[in-house]
Design a protein around this motif. Structure first.
Motif, PDB file in Angstrom:
ATOM      1  N   ARG A 175       5.069  13.767   5.759  1.00 32.03           N
ATOM      2  CA  ARG A 175       3.778  14.449   5.860  1.00 32.03           C
ATOM      3  C   ARG A 175       2.756  13.853   4.899  1.00 32.03           C
ATOM      4  O   ARG A 175       1.583  13.687   5.246  1.00 32.03           O
ATOM      5  N   TYR A 176       3.198  13.516   3.692  1.00 31.79           N
ATOM      6  CA  TYR A 176       2.291  12.959   2.677  1.00 31.79           C
ATOM      7  C   TYR A 176       1.713  11.620   3.130  1.00 31.79           C
ATOM      8  O   TYR A 176       0.503  11.393   3.060  1.00 31.79           O
ATOM      9  N   LEU A 177       2.568  10.733   3.616  1.00 35.00           N
ATOM     10  CA  LEU A 177       2.093   9.421   4.068  1.00 35.00           C
ATOM     11  C   LEU A 177       1.325   9.538   5.387  1.00 35.00           C
ATOM     12  O   LEU A 177       0.338   8.829   5.604  1.00 35.00           O
ATOM     13  N   GLY A 178       1.758  10.438   6.267  1.00 33.15           N
ATOM     14  CA  GLY A 178       1.073  10.610   7.542  1.00 33.15           C
ATOM     15  C   GLY A 178      -0.340  11.136   7.379  1.00 33.15           C
ATOM     16  O   GLY A 178      -1.209  10.865   8.219  1.00 33.15           O
TER      17      GLY A 178
ATOM     18  N   GLY B  13       0.808  -1.215   0.000  1.00 39.99           N
ATOM     19  CA  GLY B  13       0.000   0.000   0.000  1.00 39.99           C
ATOM     20  C   GLY B  13       0.841   1.265   0.000  1.00 39.99           C
ATOM     21  O   GLY B  13       0.526   2.230  -0.702  1.00 39.99           O
ATOM     22  N   VAL B  14       1.939   1.291   0.777  1.00 41.86           N
ATOM     23  CA  VAL B  14       2.807   2.465   0.822  1.00 41.86           C
ATOM     24  C   VAL B  14       3.433   2.715  -0.541  1.00 41.86           C
ATOM     25  O   VAL B  14       3.469   3.860  -1.028  1.00 41.86           O
ATOM     26  N   LEU B  15       3.920   1.672  -1.166  1.00 44.82           N
ATOM     27  CA  LEU B  15       4.547   1.830  -2.486  1.00 44.82           C
ATOM     28  C   LEU B  15       3.545   2.325  -3.521  1.00 44.82           C
ATOM     29  O   LEU B  15       3.873   3.159  -4.373  1.00 44.82           O
ATOM     30  N   GLU B  16       2.304   1.850  -3.444  1.00 44.86           N
ATOM     31  CA  GLU B  16       1.285   2.324  -4.377  1.00 44.86           C
ATOM     32  C   GLU B  16       0.932   3.782  -4.106  1.00 44.86           C
ATOM     33  O   GLU B  16       0.716   4.559  -5.043  1.00 44.86           O
ATOM     34  N   GLU B  17       0.888   4.184  -2.846  1.00 45.61           N
ATOM     35  CA  GLU B  17       0.606   5.575  -2.510  1.00 45.61           C
ATOM     36  C   GLU B  17       1.723   6.490  -2.997  1.00 45.61           C
ATOM     37  O   GLU B  17       1.465   7.611  -3.457  1.00 45.61           O
ATOM     38  N   LEU B  18       2.966   6.041  -2.903  1.00 45.06           N
ATOM     39  CA  LEU B  18       4.082   6.865  -3.369  1.00 45.06           C
ATOM     40  C   LEU B  18       4.042   7.069  -4.879  1.00 45.06           C
ATOM     41  O   LEU B  18       4.650   8.017  -5.397  1.00 45.06           O
TER      42      LEU B  18
END
Length: 296
Positions: free
Chosen positions: A85-88, A58-63
């Motif tokens: 900040r973006y992921l948080g 999920g993190v890699l897809e969000e990035l």
């Protein structure tokens, strides 16, 4: 006197050399950073399988939707605070910390909020963690947790169902039985079994082990004789009683028109004992004839 002056001179000479070294290292590091680019992104998740792999993906897809470029960018131009900040902002993690190594690796360490149930409320859907905090229902962070649907209000919040959810998850029999939970209100929490045909009203979140035992006894002593299609609701909400509602209510109204609005509760078990359950398998008593419950 000369000795003291020599020591002072030596002290300042060492300090000057140290400052020069720090400046030289800083300049060298910046030059190296400008020459090296980010070649890979690695995500490290502080969670047990399979959640760790789900969150990592999920993190890699969000990035992939991050507004700035990361791979191929000189490492001195990567703003790790902006990435944090973006992921948080996803409201999915307890903490996010990123850093870039001299070798060109962007390392992201995350501690996810662990969802314990997924809530469906009208057109909305979200997860909540053990403390009742909301977690966005991003598909890439999907986790196999109990599903809860209900009529929630300001005075009846989803986190009030958590004790029943925890009990179901911790109990192998209940976990195997339960498909989802339907919360009508705080005193009418319905377990929807994987066995189609009926629902189980657990009432509130008190005496859960006692209610489970009563349900298991009813399943083993009554259902084999009456059949799984005989009742549409089994209620274990009352202390010392199991109350079942017949699916075909016209059988109770032979001499009159059936009243669809009336919810007749039958097969009342005054005591949750094997003898009482055996007797209930051969009897059917309308709600008006049952004993007053001793308490929910």
């Amino acid at each position: 006197m000369k000795k003291r002056g020599f020591q002072k001179l030596l002290k300042w000479s060492c300090l000057t050399l140290l400052m020069g070294y720090v400046v030289a290292i800083t300049v060298w590091a910046r030059q190296e950073a400008s020459r090296h680019v980010c070649r890979e992104i690695n995500v490290y998740v502080d969670a047990a399988p399979p959640l760790d792999s789900i969150v990592r993906k999920g993190v890699l897809e969000e990035l992939g939707s991050y507004p700035g470029k990361i791979k191929g960018v000189p490492i001195d131009q990567i703003d790790t605070r902006s990435i944090n900040r973006y992921l948080g902002a996803l409201n999915t993690f307890e903490t996010v910390n990123s850093m870039v190594s001299a070798s060109g690796e962007l390392r992201i360490d995350v501690v996810p909020m662990i969802p314990v149930m997924r809530v469906f409320f009208g057109d909305n859907s979200y997860y909540i963690n053990k403390d009742g905090k909301h977690i966005a229902s991003n598909a890439e962070f999907y986790n196999d947790v109990p599903l809860v649907t209900g009529h929630f209000t300001h005075s009846f919040q989803p986190h009030m169902v958590l004790p029943l959810v925890r009990f179901i998850v911790s109990d192998p029999d209940m976990r195997e039985l339960t498909a989802m939970i339907e919360a009508h209100d705080s005193r009418n929490l319905l377990v929807i079994p994987k066995i189609a045909g009926h629902v189980v009203n657990f009432g509130d979140t008190t005496r859960l082990a006692e209610k489970r035992d009563a349900l298991k006894l009813f399943y083993s002593k009554v259902m084999p004789y009456k059949g799984w299609e005989e009742y549409d609701t089994i209620s274990v909400k009352f202390r010392g009683q199991v109350v079942a509602t017949r699916r075909d209510k016209t059988r109770l109204n032979v001499n009159s028109e059936p009243i669809e609005e009336e919810d007749l509760e039958e097969a009342t078990l005054p005591d949750v004992t094997p003898a009482a359950v055996n007797n209930a398998a051969n009897t059917s008593t309308p709600e008006q004839q049952t004993k007053q419950p001793s308490g929910a």
